[in-house]
Scaffold this active site. Structure first.
Site, PDB file in Angstrom:
ATOM      1  N   CYS A 117       0.846  -1.177   0.000  1.00 15.28           N
ATOM      2  CA  CYS A 117       0.000   0.000   0.000  1.00 15.28           C
ATOM      3  C   CYS A 117       0.888   1.236   0.000  1.00 15.28           C
ATOM      4  O   CYS A 117       2.102   1.161  -0.153  1.00 15.28           O
ATOM      5  CB  CYS A 117      -0.896   0.008   1.240  1.00 15.28           C
ATOM      6  SG  CYS A 117      -1.822  -1.533   1.479  1.00 15.28           S
ATOM      7  N   ASP A 169      -2.903  -9.050   7.908  1.00 16.84           N
ATOM      8  CA  ASP A 169      -1.655  -9.292   8.634  1.00 16.84           C
ATOM      9  C   ASP A 169      -1.229  -8.039   9.403  1.00 16.84           C
ATOM     10  O   ASP A 169      -0.583  -8.125  10.446  1.00 16.84           O
ATOM     11  CB  ASP A 169      -0.548  -9.728   7.674  1.00 16.84           C
ATOM     12  CG  ASP A 169      -0.364  -8.755   6.513  1.00 16.84           C
ATOM     13  OD1 ASP A 169      -1.320  -8.593   5.733  1.00 16.84           O
ATOM     14  OD2 ASP A 169       0.724  -8.167   6.385  1.00 16.84           O
ATOM     15  N   ILE A 225      11.990 -10.405 -18.896  1.00 16.24           N
ATOM     16  CA  ILE A 225      12.333  -9.279 -19.764  1.00 16.24           C
ATOM     17  C   ILE A 225      13.364  -9.746 -20.782  1.00 16.24           C
ATOM     18  O   ILE A 225      14.383 -10.346 -20.413  1.00 16.24           O
ATOM     19  CB  ILE A 225      12.902  -8.101 -18.958  1.00 16.24           C
ATOM     20  CG1 ILE A 225      11.838  -7.528 -18.019  1.00 16.24           C
ATOM     21  CG2 ILE A 225      13.430  -7.015 -19.886  1.00 16.24           C
ATOM     22  CD1 ILE A 225      12.367  -6.459 -17.085  1.00 16.24           C
TER      23      ILE A 225
END
Length: 668
Positions: free
Chosen positions: A2, A102, A298
């Site tokens: 977040c 959590d 990649i």
């Protein structure tokens, strides 16, 4: 994963503007597009932008959390592992949890144990702010390696914090200007640990707690370390044990770290390059899930830098569902400015751009979480710089014939990275030699670049820094107690962990370009239980003869294809600009915009004559390839500081943040 934000005022009765809290969350919407929340009390305000991975219920998992008794307020970024076991123990003792998150674990550990005794139980990558109303203090806490970012700065009568610099700058009272020393370090690549490019803006250092306590109407700020990489002193190591013991120990701890990081309420994939690090991770993830794992690779259009053949071999061996993003080097500079908005610091190589494009692809096909191989080289001695330091400072009594063989091997194997990851010439910095015992090879290419910096600076900045020593500034930030009496390889790894790992690999090569596209990266190698064990390994188990990461190779031998098991370390990076005419032309397009004389004068950071002279040196026919590689990096930094000025200083970020909140419909 977040984004967090907030501030604390010295005056408990000073009103907290909820619109500012919402704007600070909105400008980091990319970190948490799944919802937001805010709380304010007693002159303290927290906000949070949420990326739902554990407990997808938006209301139940909405942060900031406030404890049942109202004492604690928490906003957290990151993941805590092994939390189910701890929750079960706390529940058996009578605690009641209101969510499946959590993060809520912190609200239950802290009242029982206090902060210092709670931190050893927190396993994972995290950054959080915790307000204790009873003690009238806000604690800012960052994980042990700095996987998750956390910044702070003081304002008049308060302190502001957030997951990204733009979050701090969204607060209208935060000053935005370059720090001269910070500018110097942006141009040479290596930052002073804990610093940023901007005046008065600090990082919470990895493994540290910054506590802001209110006393008599003033804020008292303290900074303390709660964890450090625990390399033992040489006299403490004793005689080496049995190799099998070390190999089994690494294998057991890595398996556990991978299994813990597969825990999520959304699908989990893996980044896969051609190195043994990511190949080991996907092999263990496949074995743990007993099914096909999504692999993201990649691919570059330059064979010297492309790792897709070996990555594909590993994907086929494990039955992975491989997604290859093939990148044309000429297009990487098309996304350079966007990448700098997210990295918030300059980058020496367009690998950061490539990683941003890869995380976008991961997001597009519906994944929020990947496991990565970062941290393996730091724990097990994988980088070319470590072998050089081991050879020069840890093998003093090597016979002449063997020494010549080592020198030839190092010269050949390091050829591709000389000028970028290794210095063309030996650099000896007195302050680093005094602190470490030698100048670590990992810092030498950037110290070589630093010699070019004064001529590139605006005359006023140059005069201000006339007696500045970047090596001395870095040396001063290193902990003498952590270096004293250690083996040269331990010292080299420690310095890398404190500089290149946190300031580069986990920043513009990790969290910032992954979270730019709402994608969480989890590095099992940086599990602190594994790291603490790795620190006890004898140097010969990390670099065994001429084989780097020996113990990891042996621990993963049954998982790796033979070609990879035997393959020498290849440092993953994008082709430098000079290696491709199209890429060089694309870079020049950006240079014409950001490094023309008008743009340079307007920003007031650089010297036009110095910039022109550097380009002339790059184009000179007698300039070596290694020097061109070094100058490519410096040019990227020159572009970077100009772009940072345009995006972070000249722009009105508070207004941008409020517009973003309105666009999202986020309201207080």
């Amino acid at each position: 994963m977040c984004g967090i934000a907030g501030f604390i005022y010295a005056d408990r009765n000073r009103p907290v503007d909820p619109e500012t809290l919402v704007a600070m969350a909105a400008i980091q919407y990319h970190r948490g597009p799944d919802g937001f929340g805010w709380q304010a009390r007693d002159g303290v305000g927290f906000s949070h932008a949420r990326l739902s991975i554990i407990d997808l219920n938006q209301e139940r998992g909405r942060q900031p959390f406030i404890s049942a008794d109202g004492r604690l307020m928490l906003t957290q970024n990151g993941e805590l592992y092994d939390y189910q076991r701890l929750r079960a123990d706390l529940t058996a003792r009578g605690d009641r949890f209101r969510s499946k998150s959590d993060s809520e674990l912190i609200l239950h550990l802290y009242p029982r144990l206090g902060l210092d005794a709670s931190l050893p139980h927190l396993r994972g990558e995290f950054a959080f702010a915790l307000h204790d109303r009873e003690q009238d203090v806000v604690h800012l806490v960052r994980d042990r390696f700095g996987i998750k970012p956390l910044y702070w700065t003081e304002i008049d009568g308060g302190l502001v914090f957030g997951s990204e610099l733009k979050v701090l700058f969204a607060h209208p009272e935060v000053t935005r200007q370059f720090d001269s020393a910070g500018l110097y370090h942006q141009l040479m690549q290596t930052m002073v640990p804990g610093s940023t490019a901007f005046a008065g803006v600090h990082q919470v250092k990895p493994g540290h707690v910054v506590s802001i306590e209110r006393r008599n109407g003033r804020l008292q700020i303290s900074d303390r370390r709660y964890w450090d990489m625990p390399f033992p002193q040489e006299h403490e190591r004793g005689a080496p044990g049995n190799q099998t013991q070390y190999i089994d120990g690494v294998r057991e701890r890595l398996i556990e770290a991978v299994q813990l990081r597969l825990e999520a309420d959304v699908p989990v994939g893996c980044y896969l390059s051609g190195g043994i690090d990511s190949c080991s991770i996907i092999g263990l993830a496949t074995a743990s899930t007993q099914g096909a794992v999504k692999a993201f690779t990649i691919g570059f259009d330059n064979a010297d830098y492309d790792e897709t053949p070996i990555a594909t071999e590993m994907a086929q061996a494990t039955g992975a569902d491989q997604e290859i993003l093939r990148l044309d080097a000429t297009h990487l500079y098309d996304h350079f400015e966007e990448t700098l908005w997210h990295t918030e610091r300059t980058i020496y190589n367009t690998l950061g751009v490539a990683k941003l494009l890869m995380s976008r692809r991961v997001n597009e096909i519906g994944y929020k979480v990947v496991l990565t191989g970062e941290g393996s080289d730091e724990l097990f001695g994988g980088y070319p710089a470590f072998r050089r330091d081991m050879f020069l400072h840890g093998l003093d009594h090597m016979p002449p014939d063997e020494r010549r063989e080592w020198e030839a091997m190092l010269a050949e194997s390091n050829k591709l990275f000389t000028g970028a990851m290794l210095s063309e010439d030996t650099i000896d910095d007195p302050a680093l030699r005094a602190k470490v015992g030698f100048t670590p090879s990992c810092l030498q290419p950037w110290l070589a670049s630093a010699r070019r910096v004064p001529d590139l600076l605006h005359p006023d900045r140059r005069a201000e820094l006339a007696h500045y020593s970047p090596g001395a500034a870095i040396a001063e930030a290193l902990d003498q107690d952590a270096l004293q009496g250690r083996h040269p390889l331990d010292k080299a790894q420690y310095v890398w962990i404190k500089t290149m790992l946190e300031g580069q690999i986990l920043t513009w090569g990790g969290d910032r370009v992954d979270m730019a596209n709402s994608m969480e990266a989890r590095p099992p190698f940086l599990d602190h239980h594994l790291a603490e064990y790795a620190a006890t390994l004898p140097p010969s188990m990390r670099i065994h003869g001429r084989t780097e990461k020996y113990v990891l190779r042996e621990a993963m031998k049954g998982l790796l294809p033979e070609t990879l098991y035997k393959r020498e370390k290849f440092a993953f990076m994008a082709p430098p600009a000079h290696t491709d005419p199209g890429k060089w032309a694309a870079m020049r397009v950006l240079a014409e915009r950001h490094l023309n004389s008008d743009a340079i004068v307007q920003a007031g950071l650089l010297d036009s004559q110095g910039v022109d002279a550097l380009f002339a040196l790059h184009d000179a026919p007698d300039t070596s390839v290694a020097t061109q590689t070094q100058l490519d990096a410096v040019i990227n930094h020159l572009l970077g500081v100009q772009i940072l000025h345009e995006r972070f200083i000249a722009a009105d970020i508070p207004a941008q943040a409020r517009r973003k909140a309105a666009e999202l419909g986020w309201r207080a």
